[in-house]
Design a protein around this motif. Sequence first.
Motif, short mmCIF file in Angstrom:
data_model
loop_
_atom_site.label_atom_id
_atom_site.label_comp_id
_atom_site.label_asym_id
_atom_site.label_seq_id
_atom_site.Cartn_x
_atom_site.Cartn_y
_atom_site.Cartn_z
N THR A 48 0.83 -1.21 0.00
CA THR A 48 0.00 0.00 0.00
C THR A 48 0.86 1.25 0.00
N LEU A 49 1.95 1.23 0.76
CA LEU A 49 2.83 2.39 0.84
C LEU A 49 3.49 2.69 -0.50
N TYR A 50 3.95 1.63 -1.18
CA TYR A 50 4.53 1.84 -2.51
C TYR A 50 3.49 2.45 -3.46
N LEU A 51 2.31 1.85 -3.48
CA LEU A 51 1.26 2.33 -4.39
C LEU A 51 0.79 3.73 -4.01
N ALA A 52 0.65 3.99 -2.72
CA ALA A 52 0.18 5.31 -2.28
C ALA A 52 1.19 6.40 -2.60
N ALA A 53 2.48 6.10 -2.42
CA ALA A 53 3.50 7.09 -2.75
C ALA A 53 3.46 7.44 -4.23
N ALA A 54 3.28 6.41 -5.07
CA ALA A 54 3.18 6.64 -6.51
C ALA A 54 1.93 7.42 -6.86
N CYS A 55 0.81 7.02 -6.28
CA CYS A 55 -0.45 7.70 -6.57
C CYS A 55 -0.43 9.15 -6.09
N GLN A 56 0.14 9.38 -4.92
CA GLN A 56 0.24 10.75 -4.41
C GLN A 56 1.02 11.64 -5.36
N SER A 57 2.06 11.08 -5.98
CA SER A 57 2.91 11.87 -6.87
C SER A 57 2.19 12.32 -8.13
N VAL A 58 1.09 11.64 -8.48
CA VAL A 58 0.33 12.03 -9.68
C VAL A 58 -1.09 12.48 -9.33
N GLY A 59 -1.32 12.75 -8.04
CA GLY A 59 -2.61 13.28 -7.61
C GLY A 59 -3.72 12.26 -7.58
N SER A 60 -3.38 10.99 -7.39
CA SER A 60 -4.38 9.93 -7.40
C SER A 60 -4.48 9.27 -6.02
N ILE A 61 -5.24 8.17 -5.94
CA ILE A 61 -5.41 7.43 -4.68
C ILE A 61 -5.37 5.94 -4.96
N VAL A 62 -5.18 5.16 -3.88
CA VAL A 62 -5.25 3.71 -3.98
C VAL A 62 -6.31 3.20 -3.01
N TYR A 63 -7.17 2.34 -3.52
CA TYR A 63 -8.12 1.63 -2.67
C TYR A 63 -7.44 0.36 -2.17
N ALA A 64 -7.47 0.14 -0.86
CA ALA A 64 -6.78 -1.00 -0.26
C ALA A 64 -7.82 -1.97 0.31
N VAL A 65 -8.04 -3.07 -0.39
CA VAL A 65 -9.07 -4.04 -0.02
C VAL A 65 -8.47 -5.19 0.77
N ASP A 66 -8.94 -5.37 1.99
CA ASP A 66 -8.48 -6.48 2.83
C ASP A 66 -9.44 -6.63 4.01
N HIS A 67 -9.84 -7.86 4.31
CA HIS A 67 -10.69 -8.07 5.49
C HIS A 67 -9.87 -8.01 6.78
N HIS A 68 -8.55 -8.08 6.65
CA HIS A 68 -7.60 -7.95 7.77
C HIS A 68 -7.76 -9.06 8.82
N ARG A 69 -8.30 -10.19 8.40
CA ARG A 69 -8.36 -11.37 9.26
C ARG A 69 -7.32 -12.40 8.88
N THR A 109 -2.19 9.08 4.60
CA THR A 109 -3.60 8.83 4.89
C THR A 109 -4.52 9.37 3.80
N ASP A 110 -4.19 10.53 3.24
CA ASP A 110 -5.05 11.14 2.24
C ASP A 110 -4.93 10.50 0.86
N SER A 111 -4.02 9.54 0.72
CA SER A 111 -3.85 8.86 -0.56
C SER A 111 -4.32 7.42 -0.54
N VAL A 112 -4.85 6.98 0.60
CA VAL A 112 -5.28 5.59 0.77
C VAL A 112 -6.73 5.53 1.24
N VAL A 113 -7.54 4.72 0.56
CA VAL A 113 -8.91 4.47 1.00
C VAL A 113 -9.01 3.01 1.43
N PRO A 114 -8.97 2.72 2.73
CA PRO A 114 -9.07 1.33 3.17
C PRO A 114 -10.50 0.81 2.97
N ILE A 115 -10.61 -0.40 2.46
CA ILE A 115 -11.89 -1.08 2.35
C ILE A 115 -11.77 -2.37 3.13
N VAL A 116 -12.35 -2.39 4.33
CA VAL A 116 -12.22 -3.54 5.22
C VAL A 116 -13.38 -4.49 4.93
#
Length: 205
Positions: A48-69, A109-116
Amino acid sequence: MTIALPANIDSVKGFLDKEEGQALVEYARAACAKLPALEVGSYCGKSTLYLAAACQSVGSIVYAVDHHRGSEEHQPGEEYHDPVLFDSQAQKMDSFREFRANIDAAGLTDSVVPIVATSAVAAKMWQTPLGLVFIDGGHSEAAAQADYHGWARHVAPGGFLAIHDLFPNPEEGGQAPINIWRQAQASGLFESVEVRKTLGILRRI
């Protein structure tokens, strides 16, 4: 353009190699200026950190899908079980607290949308086209197939589908990820771009 990666990225628990993470950065920057990225299987947030850093650099976001179980291999008694991530009160794995702390510490935080949620539930009503989809969820055949069928169709033309843990030799690792990699190529919807270590990249035709 060089992307400044979060200072805490090396301390984040996860199974993504640095070269594979760099590949995610490169392809997310190339495809996500106008469309978001989405990953299936965030665990503690390394990818997520790799993707978010890249997305932040181009003004985008990453949705992070995980049930975290935790996936099958993270459960008590299994090879990759981490007792630190086990919630003794709930008697279940719970990586979300550490995931959120890592994203906060990196200032992303502003570049990541967690989907639990499970991948299947998150994909059920999804409509947004995606510039890049990264699949690194459960490695059972059923889980990998659900991730592929739920998300690959949302990759926009010219966008990328990235699949982690490709092992041509069954003795080196599970075959579910490479099965969906081959399935994507056989579909006629994707063409192979490269394989960097165990990370495969395909482009939506």
